[in-house]
Write a protein that holds these residues in place. Structure first.
Motif, PDB file in Angstrom:
ATOM      1  N   THR A  12      39.144  35.657  34.885  1.00  0.00           N
ATOM      2  CA  THR A  12      38.389  35.334  35.726  1.00  0.00           C
ATOM      3  C   THR A  12      36.740  36.072  35.534  1.00  0.00           C
ATOM      4  O   THR A  12      36.903  37.050  34.807  1.00  0.00           O
ATOM      5  CB  THR A  12      38.636  35.768  37.296  1.00  0.00           C
ATOM      6  OG1 THR A  12      39.007  37.146  37.172  1.00  0.00           O
ATOM      7  CG2 THR A  12      40.025  35.282  37.558  1.00  0.00           C
ATOM      8  N   GLN A  13      35.993  35.285  35.828  1.00  0.00           N
ATOM      9  CA  GLN A  13      34.261  35.836  35.793  1.00  0.00           C
ATOM     10  C   GLN A  13      33.905  35.607  37.202  1.00  0.00           C
ATOM     11  O   GLN A  13      33.655  34.540  37.766  1.00  0.00           O
ATOM     12  CB  GLN A  13      33.707  35.012  34.818  1.00  0.00           C
ATOM     13  CG  GLN A  13      34.178  35.356  33.552  1.00  0.00           C
ATOM     14  CD  GLN A  13      34.069  36.650  32.932  1.00  0.00           C
ATOM     15  OE1 GLN A  13      32.865  37.146  33.157  1.00  0.00           O
ATOM     16  NE2 GLN A  13      35.159  37.080  32.217  1.00  0.00           N
ATOM     17  N   THR A  14      33.676  36.753  37.773  1.00  0.00           N
ATOM     18  CA  THR A  14      33.169  36.734  39.219  1.00  0.00           C
ATOM     19  C   THR A  14      31.621  37.281  39.065  1.00  0.00           C
ATOM     20  O   THR A  14      31.473  38.334  38.477  1.00  0.00           O
ATOM     21  CB  THR A  14      33.915  37.748  40.297  1.00  0.00           C
ATOM     22  OG1 THR A  14      35.269  37.369  40.415  1.00  0.00           O
ATOM     23  CG2 THR A  14      33.046  37.898  41.427  1.00  0.00           C
ATOM     24  N   CYS A  24      36.154  26.750  39.286  1.00  0.00           N
ATOM     25  CA  CYS A  24      35.143  27.352  39.810  1.00  0.00           C
ATOM     26  C   CYS A  24      35.030  27.480  41.204  1.00  0.00           C
ATOM     27  O   CYS A  24      34.999  26.160  41.910  1.00  0.00           O
ATOM     28  CB  CYS A  24      33.929  27.173  38.909  1.00  0.00           C
ATOM     29  SG  CYS A  24      32.598  28.143  39.067  1.00  0.00           S
ATOM     30  N   THR A  25      34.437  28.385  41.973  1.00  0.00           N
ATOM     31  CA  THR A  25      34.175  28.289  43.479  1.00  0.00           C
ATOM     32  C   THR A  25      33.149  27.917  43.781  1.00  0.00           C
ATOM     33  O   THR A  25      32.676  27.831  45.156  1.00  0.00           O
ATOM     34  CB  THR A  25      34.910  29.551  43.896  1.00  0.00           C
ATOM     35  OG1 THR A  25      33.871  30.871  43.428  1.00  0.00           O
ATOM     36  CG2 THR A  25      36.062  30.067  43.484  1.00  0.00           C
ATOM     37  N   ARG A  39      42.813  29.481  33.252  1.00  0.00           N
ATOM     38  CA  ARG A  39      44.487  29.616  33.155  1.00  0.00           C
ATOM     39  C   ARG A  39      45.000  29.399  31.727  1.00  0.00           C
ATOM     40  O   ARG A  39      44.531  28.546  31.322  1.00  0.00           O
ATOM     41  CB  ARG A  39      45.368  28.745  33.954  1.00  0.00           C
ATOM     42  CG  ARG A  39      45.100  29.234  35.791  1.00  0.00           C
ATOM     43  CD  ARG A  39      46.137  30.358  36.079  1.00  0.00           C
ATOM     44  NE  ARG A  39      45.600  30.696  37.182  1.00  0.00           N
ATOM     45  CZ  ARG A  39      46.383  30.633  38.469  1.00  0.00           C
ATOM     46  NH1 ARG A  39      47.615  30.068  38.297  1.00  0.00           N
ATOM     47  NH2 ARG A  39      45.921  31.072  39.404  1.00  0.00           N
ATOM     48  N   THR A  79      33.403  32.668  41.699  1.00  0.00           N
ATOM     49  CA  THR A  79      34.356  32.976  40.758  1.00  0.00           C
ATOM     50  C   THR A  79      34.689  31.791  39.851  1.00  0.00           C
ATOM     51  O   THR A  79      34.904  30.631  40.250  1.00  0.00           O
ATOM     52  CB  THR A  79      35.466  33.573  41.144  1.00  0.00           C
ATOM     53  OG1 THR A  79      35.210  34.879  41.746  1.00  0.00           O
ATOM     54  CG2 THR A  79      36.662  33.969  40.080  1.00  0.00           C
ATOM     55  N   CYS A  80      34.575  31.776  38.661  1.00  0.00           N
ATOM     56  CA  CYS A  80      34.964  30.745  37.486  1.00  0.00           C
ATOM     57  C   CYS A  80      36.171  31.457  36.817  1.00  0.00           C
ATOM     58  O   CYS A  80      36.215  32.523  36.364  1.00  0.00           O
ATOM     59  CB  CYS A  80      33.870  30.359  36.565  1.00  0.00           C
ATOM     60  SG  CYS A  80      32.607  29.292  37.613  1.00  0.00           S
ATOM     61  N   ALA A  81      37.049  30.553  36.488  1.00  0.00           N
ATOM     62  CA  ALA A  81      38.331  31.185  35.749  1.00  0.00           C
ATOM     63  C   ALA A  81      38.968  30.259  34.791  1.00  0.00           C
ATOM     64  O   ALA A  81      38.899  28.916  35.206  1.00  0.00           O
ATOM     65  CB  ALA A  81      39.270  31.729  36.724  1.00  0.00           C
ATOM     66  N   SER A 114      45.224  34.578  34.235  1.00  0.00           N
ATOM     67  CA  SER A 114      44.064  34.132  35.018  1.00  0.00           C
ATOM     68  C   SER A 114      42.963  34.692  34.448  1.00  0.00           C
ATOM     69  O   SER A 114      42.903  36.100  34.692  1.00  0.00           O
ATOM     70  CB  SER A 114      44.104  34.176  36.474  1.00  0.00           C
ATOM     71  OG  SER A 114      42.953  33.802  37.059  1.00  0.00           O
TER      72      SER A 114
END
Length: 175
Positions: free
Chosen positions: A74-76, A105-106, A171, A167-169, A72
């Protein structure tokens, strides 16, 4: 400049090992970016706890990463300015040593786009033209690009209010 909405056309690039934030520039010089960014690479595993399967995320530097390992990436990010930001583009490359699986993405109001060439981005499903032979003749057909062929993801974030974070991620599986 303290206006209710500031336009920040920031492009954030990320890879397995890190990311860079391009700061906004002013006539007086370079200023601190209104957006902070933290990158992480996590190993995704499944464990059974109390009879239920749960997903466990572990810092990749603390686990052995071998072919087949699911990561995973991630970019927060957080808007550290006093006003809203708009027009943010968060780009993440898919490392060539991995195969893309999915993106998330959240933050609400995000448009997710994909690329196979690192230059042009579009919403899924991506299409490509291939040449096939049918009845002895070469014919061009449009076919859907498999997600495993994606080389990058772009999240277009319409608006990020002051203090808001997300956060966008992606997988990806190690080849």
């Amino acid at each position: 400049m303290n206006t209710p909405t500031r336009t920040a056309r920031l492009t954030l690039m990320a890879a397995l090992t890190g990311a860079a934030l391009l700061p906004a520039a002013t006539a007086q010089g370079t200023q601190t970016s209104p957006l902070t960014l933290k990158a992480a690479t996590l190993v995704v595993t499944q464990e059974t706890r109390d009879g239920k399967k749960v997903e466990v995320l572990t810092d990749a530097s603390k686990k052995q990463v071998i072919p087949g390992t699911v990561l995973s990436l991630t970019q927060t990010f957080k808007n550290v300015s006093t006003g809203a930001l708009s027009g943010i583009a968060l780009n993440m490359k898919v490392d060539p040593a991995t195969t893309f699986q999915q993106a998330s993405c959240t933050v609400g109001g995000v448009t997710t786009q994909y690329t196979t060439d690192g230059k042009t981005f579009a919403a899924a499903p991506l299409m490509k033209t291939v040449t096939v032979t049918e009845n002895g003749k070469s014919v061009q057909k449009k076919v859907e690009v498999k997600p495993s062929e994606y080389t990058g993801v772009r999240w277009n974030i319409a608006r990020l209010n002051a203090g808001q974070e997300g956060t966008c991620a992606i997988r990806a599986t190690v080849k």
